[in-house]
Design a protein around this motif. Structure first.
Motif: not given
Length: 178
Positions: A117-124, A129-137, A143-149, A171-172
């Motif tokens: 609603e605020a005009g964001y088209w991309t959220l990153i 990687p140890e925060n598996e709960t957040s990755l799953k959420l 959100f799609e995985v773009l890669g690992t830095r 990214e979403r």
């Protein structure tokens, strides 16, 4: 979305106010203590929270239940350049005693809607990687995985101090904005 307050079941999601500073700091400190939430080594006070998530195009929401503030989420601006005006980085922190009961999901869903609603088209999202709960959420909410830095930064505090840390970049893209 009425930014003053929305009700999701037993939970109220609303914009933070200065009276929420202590609760935000406690939740933030719990995340930082895990060693898997942020490279930051200091909890947000109201001023730093406002600067990161309530200034300009930045966004912030909190989830509140019968016990009080249960979680906070924010979208920070990644660049002031006009070309990136609709791109933001999302952060979400859930109190330890509210994890695993849908609080994070409901808050992140609301933040996605609010950001669109605020005009964001991309959220990153940049998640250890140890925060598996957040990755799953994040994955569950598009959100799609773009890669690992690899070895993006070296921790300066907590249980992971002096260790180089990888960060999963997700990214979403909005289906309705952009």
């Amino acid at each position: 979305m009425d930014l003053s307050e929305i009700t999701m079941g037993e939970m109220i999601i609303r914009v933070p106010i200065p009276d929420d500073e202590a609760a935000i700091a406690v939740i933030d400190a719990q995340g930082l203590a895990s060693g898997h939430a942020s490279f930051r080594d200091q909890t947000h006070d109201w001023r730093s929270f406002q600067k990161s998530f309530m200034t300009g195009r930045a966004l912030a929401l909190i989830a509140e239940d019968e016990k009080g503030v249960a979680a906070w989420a924010g979208v920070s601006v990644i660049s002031t350049r006009a070309v990136y005006q609709g791109v933001g980085e999302v952060s979400i922190y859930v109190a330890n005693d509210r994890q695993g009961c849908g609080t994070g999901r409901r808050l992140l869903e609301a933040m996605i809607q609010h950001s669109e609603e605020a005009g964001y088209w991309t959220l990153i999202a940049q998640i250890f990687p140890e925060n598996e709960t957040s990755l799953k959420l994040h994955a569950a909410l598009g959100f799609e995985v773009l890669g690992t830095r690899r070895k993006l930064g070296k921790m300066t505090y907590g249980p992971m101090a002096d260790q180089w840390r990888d960060v999963v970049m997700m990214e979403r893209r909005s289906a309705i904005v952009g």
